[in-house]
Design a protein around this motif. Structure first.
Motif, PDB file in Angstrom:
ATOM      1  N   GLU A 203      11.331  14.309  14.042  1.00 22.23           N
ATOM      2  CA  GLU A 203      10.743  15.622  14.332  1.00 22.23           C
ATOM      3  C   GLU A 203      11.251  16.684  13.368  1.00 22.23           C
ATOM      4  O   GLU A 203      10.498  17.545  12.910  1.00 22.23           O
ATOM      5  CB  GLU A 203      11.062  16.034  15.773  1.00 22.23           C
ATOM      6  CG  GLU A 203      10.275  15.258  16.823  1.00 22.23           C
ATOM      7  CD  GLU A 203      10.407  15.889  18.200  1.00 22.23           C
ATOM      8  OE1 GLU A 203      10.325  17.136  18.292  1.00 22.23           O
ATOM      9  OE2 GLU A 203      10.610  15.129  19.166  1.00 22.23           O
ATOM     10  N   LYS A 207       9.181  18.832   9.818  1.00 19.94           N
ATOM     11  CA  LYS A 207       9.095  20.286   9.629  1.00 19.94           C
ATOM     12  C   LYS A 207       9.289  20.708   8.173  1.00 19.94           C
ATOM     13  O   LYS A 207       9.109  21.878   7.840  1.00 19.94           O
ATOM     14  CB  LYS A 207      10.135  20.978  10.518  1.00 19.94           C
ATOM     15  CG  LYS A 207       9.870  20.793  12.009  1.00 19.94           C
ATOM     16  CD  LYS A 207      10.911  21.509  12.844  1.00 19.94           C
ATOM     17  CE  LYS A 207      10.618  21.317  14.331  1.00 19.94           C
ATOM     18  NZ  LYS A 207      11.609  22.030  15.189  1.00 19.94           N
ATOM     19  N   LYS A 209       8.650  21.467   4.428  1.00 25.08           N
ATOM     20  CA  LYS A 209       7.493  21.826   3.614  1.00 25.08           C
ATOM     21  C   LYS A 209       7.610  21.125   2.265  1.00 25.08           C
ATOM     22  O   LYS A 209       8.646  21.191   1.622  1.00 25.08           O
ATOM     23  CB  LYS A 209       7.420  23.336   3.437  1.00 25.08           C
ATOM     24  CG  LYS A 209       7.169  24.096   4.730  1.00 25.08           C
ATOM     25  CD  LYS A 209       7.095  25.590   4.495  1.00 25.08           C
ATOM     26  CE  LYS A 209       6.842  26.340   5.808  1.00 25.08           C
ATOM     27  NZ  LYS A 209       6.781  27.812   5.604  1.00 25.08           N
ATOM     28  N   LYS A 221      16.904  22.705  10.859  1.00 25.84           N
ATOM     29  CA  LYS A 221      15.660  22.951  11.597  1.00 25.84           C
ATOM     30  C   LYS A 221      14.434  23.001  10.689  1.00 25.84           C
ATOM     31  O   LYS A 221      13.302  22.964  11.173  1.00 25.84           O
ATOM     32  CB  LYS A 221      15.780  24.262  12.382  1.00 25.84           C
ATOM     33  CG  LYS A 221      16.852  24.210  13.462  1.00 25.84           C
ATOM     34  CD  LYS A 221      16.999  25.555  14.156  1.00 25.84           C
ATOM     35  CE  LYS A 221      18.111  25.523  15.195  1.00 25.84           C
ATOM     36  NZ  LYS A 221      18.302  26.836  15.875  1.00 25.84           N
ATOM     37  N   ARG A 222      14.675  23.096   9.370  1.00 27.87           N
ATOM     38  CA  ARG A 222      13.563  23.133   8.407  1.00 27.87           C
ATOM     39  C   ARG A 222      13.360  21.778   7.728  1.00 27.87           C
ATOM     40  O   ARG A 222      12.617  21.682   6.757  1.00 27.87           O
ATOM     41  CB  ARG A 222      13.807  24.222   7.361  1.00 27.87           C
ATOM     42  CG  ARG A 222      13.863  25.629   7.956  1.00 27.87           C
ATOM     43  CD  ARG A 222      14.136  26.690   6.900  1.00 27.87           C
ATOM     44  NE  ARG A 222      15.407  26.445   6.206  1.00 27.87           N
ATOM     45  CZ  ARG A 222      16.596  26.761   6.714  1.00 27.87           C
ATOM     46  NH1 ARG A 222      16.692  27.310   7.915  1.00 27.87           N
ATOM     47  NH2 ARG A 222      17.704  26.526   6.016  1.00 27.87           N
TER      48      ARG A 222
END
Length: 306
Positions: A203, A207, A209, A221-222
């Motif tokens: 998960e 996230k 990019k 978290k990224r």
């Protein structure tokens, strides 16, 4: 007179005449070097060419065990350094093995260490009651990993998925100077890692990019490799939830890992290897006795303590 005694005589003449040191200083050097040579002889080492850096480290550890002060140990080691350096200069030995051994620092205080109960509370707090949130799974796995391995924060952030062998239950850590070492992983850490990698990491990775982070174990978290600062924040947050009022930082888990191993009966050499310390003298600080243990031992052992 054997070769070592003859070399000692030349060394004393060198520092007394050529270097012009005071008689009292020369006498101190003589006493220090004789003590060192006597200790080597007690181990069956009578040839300087067979002395290793480990021998010198063990001598410093013996001084520590004998209760000598940090200043006294530093002075004695300085004498040993000077003697080995002179032996090299005289071409009696091919290498100054003592140069790799540094005097132990005079610690103003012992490192911050959590009790086993406090570590359990910290790790339970990181789990947030068994939450399946990917960040919580990461935090739990991260702290279990750090306490299980005693790794530095840079080793945790730099750890890759292929560094872990789940079948053998070990991890390869890359420490200072890119030196690698193999460290076992306990059952709790393995389970936390397996759950995080299976349920939480995908998960977090999703996230990211652009290109995905395929190597790092611990992601932010990224979806990128977690930073040192983020690890500090994870430790601090878990400590606050666990209501631990001691100073907390990532190295606290490393200190606790080493202290608990030694208190559990592990020898200093083994702990040195697990921590990745270049010198055993650095590991010696973890052989301290806690005040609680000191008092308990006194009350139990002293005939007139009660």
């Amino acid at each position: 007179m054997n070769e070592t005694d003859n070399l000692l005589g030349q060394f004393l003449a060198h520092i007394g005449v050529e270097r012009g040191l005071a008689k009292s200083t020369v006498s101190a050097y003589e006493a220090d070097v004789k003590k060192y040579l006597g200790w080597l002889s007690s181990r069956g080492v009578d040839d300087l060419n067979t002395v290793t850096a480990h021998d010198v480290e063990d001598y410093v550890a013996a001084l520590d065990k004998a209760g000598e002060s940090a200043r006294s140990k530093a002075r004695r080691l300085a004498s040993v350094h000077a003697f080995h350096k002179f032996a090299l200069m005289q071409q009696v030995v091919d290498d100054d093995v003592s140069a790799r051994v540094k005097a132990p620092k005079a610690a103003g205080h012992l490192p911050d260490v959590l009790s086993i109960d406090e570590v359990s509370r910290l790790l339970d707090a990181a789990a947030m009651g068994g939450s399946s949130d990917p960040v919580v799974l990461r935090d739990k796995a991260l702290l279990e990993f750090m306490y299980a391995t005693g790794c530095r924060v840079s080793e945790a952030t730099g750890a890759d998925l292929n560094d872990i062998d789940f079948d053998e239950r070990v991890v390869v850590l890359t420490g200072k100077g890119s030196k690698q070492r193999l460290v076992p992983l306990g059952e709790y850490a393995l389970k936390a890692l397996q759950r995080y990698i299976a349920e939480g990491r995908p998960e977090l990775e999703a996230k990211a990019k652009g290109a995905k982070e395929r190597r790092a174990i611990f992601l932010n978290k990224r979806g990128r490799r977690i930073s040192r600062q983020s690890v500090w924040e994870v430790v601090k947050a878990a400590g606050e939830r666990a209501h631990i009022d001691k100073p907390l930082h990532p190295h606290t888990l490393r200190h606790s890992f080493a202290t608990h191993l030694i208190q559990g009966g592990a020898d200093v050499r083994t702990v040195q290897e697990l921590l990745g310390h270049a010198s055993v003298t650095t590991t010696q600080i973890y052989t301290h006795v806690s005040p609680e243990t000191l008092i308990e031992t006194y009350l139990t052992a002293h005939p007139r303590a009660r």
